[in-house]
Design a protein around this motif. Structure first.
Motif, PDB file in Angstrom:
ATOM      1  N   GLU A   1       0.845  -1.193   0.000  1.00 63.07           N
ATOM      2  CA  GLU A   1       0.000   0.000   0.000  1.00 63.07           C
ATOM      3  C   GLU A   1       0.882   1.245   0.000  1.00 63.07           C
ATOM      4  OE1 GLU A   1      -3.191   2.303   2.948  1.00 63.07           O
ATOM      5  OE2 GLU A   1      -2.526   0.262   3.381  1.00 63.07           O
ATOM      6  N   PRO A   2       0.643   2.203  -0.896  1.00 65.13           N
ATOM      7  CA  PRO A   2       1.455   3.422  -0.917  1.00 65.13           C
ATOM      8  C   PRO A   2       1.319   4.198   0.400  1.00 65.13           C
ATOM      9  CG  PRO A   2       0.188   3.203  -2.940  1.00 65.13           C
ATOM     10  CD  PRO A   2      -0.327   2.165  -1.993  1.00 65.13           C
ATOM     11  N   GLU A   3       2.430   4.725   0.870  1.00 58.72           N
ATOM     12  CA  GLU A   3       2.430   5.480   2.125  1.00 58.72           C
ATOM     13  C   GLU A   3       2.125   6.947   1.836  1.00 58.72           C
ATOM     14  OE1 GLU A   3       6.086   4.766   4.111  1.00 58.72           O
ATOM     15  OE2 GLU A   3       5.709   2.636   4.442  1.00 58.72           O
ATOM     16  N   THR A   4       0.924   7.209   1.352  1.00 61.00           N
ATOM     17  CA  THR A   4       0.483   8.557   1.035  1.00 61.00           C
ATOM     18  C   THR A   4      -0.913   8.768   1.595  1.00 61.00           C
ATOM     19  OG1 THR A   4      -0.439   7.831  -1.091  1.00 61.00           O
ATOM     20  CG2 THR A   4       1.838   8.624  -1.095  1.00 61.00           C
ATOM     21  N   GLU A   5      -1.312  10.036   1.670  1.00 63.99           N
ATOM     22  CA  GLU A   5      -2.638  10.346   2.196  1.00 63.99           C
ATOM     23  C   GLU A   5      -3.751   9.848   1.267  1.00 63.99           C
ATOM     24  OE1 GLU A   5      -2.805  14.493   2.938  1.00 63.99           O
ATOM     25  OE2 GLU A   5      -1.303  14.466   4.545  1.00 63.99           O
ATOM     26  N   ASP A   6      -3.455   9.791  -0.041  1.00 66.77           N
ATOM     27  CA  ASP A   6      -4.469   9.337  -0.996  1.00 66.77           C
ATOM     28  C   ASP A   6      -4.260   7.876  -1.379  1.00 66.77           C
ATOM     29  OD1 ASP A   6      -2.097   9.751  -2.289  1.00 66.77           O
ATOM     30  OD2 ASP A   6      -2.993  10.605  -4.098  1.00 66.77           O
ATOM     31  N   ALA A   7      -3.801   7.052  -0.437  1.00 66.71           N
ATOM     32  CA  ALA A   7      -3.525   5.638  -0.726  1.00 66.71           C
ATOM     33  C   ALA A   7      -4.763   4.916  -1.234  1.00 66.71           C
ATOM     34  CB  ALA A   7      -2.979   4.950   0.522  1.00 66.71           C
ATOM     35  N   GLY A   8      -5.941   5.334  -0.784  1.00 68.71           N
ATOM     36  CA  GLY A   8      -7.162   4.674  -1.224  1.00 68.71           C
ATOM     37  C   GLY A   8      -7.406   4.794  -2.714  1.00 68.71           C
ATOM     38  N   ASP A   9      -6.858   5.848  -3.343  1.00 68.06           N
ATOM     39  CA  ASP A   9      -7.049   6.024  -4.789  1.00 68.06           C
ATOM     40  C   ASP A   9      -6.302   4.975  -5.599  1.00 68.06           C
ATOM     41  OD1 ASP A   9      -8.577   8.225  -4.231  1.00 68.06           O
ATOM     42  OD2 ASP A   9      -6.964   9.672  -4.561  1.00 68.06           O
ATOM     43  N   TYR A  10      -5.310   4.334  -4.999  1.00 70.72           N
ATOM     44  CA  TYR A  10      -4.545   3.318  -5.709  1.00 70.72           C
ATOM     45  C   TYR A  10      -5.220   1.949  -5.668  1.00 70.72           C
ATOM     46  CZ  TYR A  10      -0.759   6.709  -5.874  1.00 70.72           C
ATOM     47  OH  TYR A  10      -0.006   7.824  -6.128  1.00 70.72           O
ATOM     48  N   HIS A  11      -6.339   1.868  -5.015  1.00 75.93           N
ATOM     49  CA  HIS A  11      -7.099   0.621  -4.949  1.00 75.93           C
ATOM     50  C   HIS A  11      -7.944   0.489  -6.218  1.00 75.93           C
ATOM     51  CE1 HIS A  11      -9.028  -2.783  -2.997  1.00 75.93           C
ATOM     52  NE2 HIS A  11     -10.194  -2.320  -3.426  1.00 75.93           N
ATOM     53  N   GLY A  12      -7.533  -0.417  -7.120  1.00 76.45           N
ATOM     54  CA  GLY A  12      -8.214  -0.575  -8.398  1.00 76.45           C
ATOM     55  C   GLY A  12      -9.235  -1.696  -8.368  1.00 76.45           C
ATOM     56  N   ARG A  13      -9.873  -1.902  -9.513  1.00 76.22           N
ATOM     57  CA  ARG A  13     -10.918  -2.910  -9.601  1.00 76.22           C
ATOM     58  C   ARG A  13     -10.351  -4.317  -9.802  1.00 76.22           C
ATOM     59  NH1 ARG A  13     -11.928  -4.120 -15.006  1.00 76.22           N
ATOM     60  NH2 ARG A  13     -10.864  -2.779 -16.520  1.00 76.22           N
ATOM     61  N   LYS A  14      -9.092  -4.435 -10.200  1.00 78.06           N
ATOM     62  CA  LYS A  14      -8.505  -5.755 -10.444  1.00 78.06           C
ATOM     63  C   LYS A  14      -7.485  -6.145  -9.393  1.00 78.06           C
ATOM     64  CE  LYS A  14      -9.068  -5.815 -15.473  1.00 78.06           C
ATOM     65  NZ  LYS A  14      -8.365  -5.930 -16.785  1.00 78.06           N
ATOM     66  N   PHE A  15      -6.729  -5.173  -8.890  1.00 78.29           N
ATOM     67  CA  PHE A  15      -5.672  -5.458  -7.923  1.00 78.29           C
ATOM     68  C   PHE A  15      -5.910  -4.648  -6.654  1.00 78.29           C
ATOM     69  CE2 PHE A  15      -3.764  -5.935 -12.162  1.00 78.29           C
ATOM     70  CZ  PHE A  15      -3.379  -7.269 -12.106  1.00 78.29           C
ATOM     71  N   GLN A  16      -5.290  -5.106  -5.577  1.00 79.43           N
ATOM     72  CA  GLN A  16      -5.440  -4.394  -4.317  1.00 79.43           C
ATOM     73  C   GLN A  16      -4.878  -2.983  -4.428  1.00 79.43           C
ATOM     74  OE1 GLN A  16      -7.074  -5.436  -1.763  1.00 79.43           O
ATOM     75  NE2 GLN A  16      -6.528  -3.967  -0.169  1.00 79.43           N
ATOM     76  N   TRP A  17      -3.643  -2.885  -4.942  1.00 76.77           N
ATOM     77  CA  TRP A  17      -2.991  -1.581  -5.125  1.00 76.77           C
ATOM     78  C   TRP A  17      -2.321  -1.594  -6.484  1.00 76.77           C
ATOM     79  CZ3 TRP A  17      -4.901   0.828  -1.117  1.00 76.77           C
ATOM     80  CH2 TRP A  17      -5.067   0.150   0.075  1.00 76.77           C
ATOM     81  N   SER A  18      -2.483  -0.524  -7.257  1.00 73.20           N
ATOM     82  CA  SER A  18      -1.945  -0.550  -8.609  1.00 73.20           C
ATOM     83  C   SER A  18      -1.788   0.863  -9.164  1.00 73.20           C
ATOM     84  CB  SER A  18      -2.861  -1.352  -9.540  1.00 73.20           C
ATOM     85  OG  SER A  18      -4.157  -0.769  -9.581  1.00 73.20           O
ATOM     86  N   LEU A  19      -1.038   0.951 -10.277  1.00 72.69           N
ATOM     87  CA  LEU A  19      -0.890   2.164 -11.080  1.00 72.69           C
ATOM     88  C   LEU A  19      -1.536   1.916 -12.440  1.00 72.69           C
ATOM     89  CD1 LEU A  19       2.840   3.145 -10.408  1.00 72.69           C
ATOM     90  CD2 LEU A  19       0.810   4.306  -9.527  1.00 72.69           C
ATOM     91  N   THR A  20      -2.095   2.959 -13.041  1.00 78.04           N
ATOM     92  CA  THR A  20      -2.763   2.843 -14.326  1.00 78.04           C
ATOM     93  C   THR A  20      -1.889   3.412 -15.434  1.00 78.04           C
ATOM     94  OG1 THR A  20      -4.907   3.075 -13.255  1.00 78.04           O
ATOM     95  CG2 THR A  20      -4.854   3.398 -15.612  1.00 78.04           C
ATOM     96  N   CYS A  21      -1.880   2.722 -16.560  1.00 77.96           N
ATOM     97  CA  CYS A  21      -1.130   3.170 -17.735  1.00 77.96           C
ATOM     98  C   CYS A  21      -2.050   3.104 -18.953  1.00 77.96           C
ATOM     99  CB  CYS A  21       0.096   2.293 -17.950  1.00 77.96           C
ATOM    100  SG  CYS A  21       1.088   2.744 -19.389  1.00 77.96           S
ATOM    101  N   LEU A  22      -2.090   4.162 -19.743  1.00 74.72           N
ATOM    102  CA  LEU A  22      -2.906   4.231 -20.949  1.00 74.72           C
ATOM    103  C   LEU A  22      -1.985   4.137 -22.164  1.00 74.72           C
ATOM    104  CD1 LEU A  22      -5.878   4.607 -21.834  1.00 74.72           C
ATOM    105  CD2 LEU A  22      -5.398   7.056 -22.017  1.00 74.72           C
ATOM    106  N   VAL A  23      -2.280   3.185 -23.064  1.00 73.12           N
ATOM    107  CA  VAL A  23      -1.384   2.872 -24.171  1.00 73.12           C
ATOM    108  C   VAL A  23      -2.131   2.975 -25.490  1.00 73.12           C
ATOM    109  CG1 VAL A  23       0.127   1.119 -25.177  1.00 73.12           C
ATOM    110  CG2 VAL A  23      -0.070   1.308 -22.698  1.00 73.12           C
ATOM    111  N   VAL A  24      -1.452   3.524 -26.512  1.00 77.20           N
ATOM    112  CA  VAL A  24      -1.964   3.565 -27.882  1.00 77.20           C
ATOM    113  C   VAL A  24      -1.002   2.785 -28.767  1.00 77.20           C
ATOM    114  CG1 VAL A  24      -2.562   5.006 -29.855  1.00 77.20           C
ATOM    115  CG2 VAL A  24      -3.075   5.807 -27.546  1.00 77.20           C
ATOM    116  N   SER A  25      -1.524   1.826 -29.513  1.00 75.80           N
ATOM    117  CA  SER A  25      -0.696   1.019 -30.414  1.00 75.80           C
ATOM    118  C   SER A  25      -1.255   1.082 -31.831  1.00 75.80           C
ATOM    119  CB  SER A  25      -0.631  -0.432 -29.938  1.00 75.80           C
ATOM    120  OG  SER A  25      -1.935  -1.001 -29.915  1.00 75.80           O
TER     121      SER A  25
END
Length: 309
Positions: free
Chosen positions: A251-275
């Motif tokens: 879990e990120p040690e930040t005040e907004d740690a709850g925002d890192y809680h995604g729909r697939k993983f407990q804690w994650s970062l999002t990346c948007l890709v164009v191919s």
């Protein structure tokens, strides 16, 4: 580095841990001050003896002079040792450990005759995320980069071997390719592992970045749109966009740690890709917390805000 002594569960005391070199310099400094004091005392004793009323004996004067010379020599010796210690970065460096086994040669070996390779094609691809031909292709593109040439000091490792260290690090999930584990597998030093990752990454960005990662120009966009129109009947399509999540171990040690809680993983970062139609990544944006939606990232990205450029 710090040593933490927990006297009370609510009151930890942090004590700084000094290096062996620092402790040795401190001891030399203390000895230097002591010997400086002895030199001063011997000189004062010699001056008081020579100015006494009875004059003293010649043997006593000679002994005091000899003592002053010895103390002065000891002082100069301590001063030189202290100067040398302060200038030496690796004062207590131990001998180098070198393995007789070359892991890189073993992994690259394709076998000959009845000899089977240590890593089959599938095993090599699983470990380095590409086959040996692709590794040779990338190595040929980056091997002449300036990052692989030292202006002084010992000769660097083969650029291909440094690239293999980076690929193993990038292709291993979690902490499976951390510094100690890579050092143990490739049988190279901790510092060499860090340098290999850094150099290979810089060489790839400099030599391959502009050619293989760029937004298509007007002519290329027409070709891509034509292909999508022909294959899927999608007009004016110059790329396919989708978001993906990178799971975090903790879990990120930040005040907004709850925002890192995604729909697939407990804690994650999002990346948007164009191919494009060849599955080449032409653009990406990352760093948003796991709860961020793809549309939100697109609205705030340069691709949307600066689409004229």
């Amino acid at each position: 580095d710090c040593l933490i002594i927990n006297i009370s569960p609510h009151l930890p005391i942090i004590m700084p841990r000094t290096s062996r070199r620092r402790r040795f310099i401190k001891m030399l400094t203390r000895n230097l001050h002591q010997r400086k004091s002895l030199v001063a005392m011997s000189m004062l004793s010699d001056d008081s003896g020579s100015s006494s009323d009875d004059g003293g004996s010649s043997s006593s004067s000679s002994d005091s002079t000899t003592g002053a010379i010895i103390f002065a020599a000891a002082y100069n010796s301590s001063k030189k040792k202290l100067e040398f210690a302060e200038k030496s970065r690796y004062l207590f460096r131990t001998g180098y450990r070198k393995s007789n086994q070359d892991v890189f040669i073993n992994d690259l070996n394709t076998g000959s005759g009845d000899e089977r390779p240590w890593l089959t094609e599938d095993e090599f691809k699983k470990k380095y995320r590409m086959n040996r031909e692709a590794l040779d292709f990338i190595t040929d593109k980056i091997k002449d980069d300036k990052v692989f040439k030292n202006k002084r000091g010992p000769k660097q490792m083969n650029p291909k071997h440094q690239l293999m260290v980076l690929l193993d690090y990038l292709g291993t999930e979690g902490c499976g390719a951390n510094l100690p584990k890579q050092r143990a597998y490739f049988k190279i030093g901790h510092g060499s592992v860090k340098n290999c990752r850094k150099r290979a990454r810089k060489a790839i960005l400099r030599c391959l970045g502009e050619k293989y990662y760029n937004w298509p120009d007007e002519n290329e966009r027409r070709k891509i749109a034509k292909w999508f129109k022909k294959e899927f009947n999608l007009p004016n399509c110059v790329g396919v966009m989708d978001g993906t999540l990178f799971p975090l171990e903790f879990e990120p040690e930040t005040e907004d740690a709850g925002d890192y809680h995604g729909r697939k993983f407990q804690w994650s970062l999002t990346c948007l890709v164009v191919s494009d139609q060849k599955r080449r990544i032409r653009w990406y944006v990352s760093g948003y917390p796991g709860s961020a939606h793809d549309n939100r990232m697109l609205r705030r990205s340069p691709l949307k805000l600066k689409k004229e450029e």
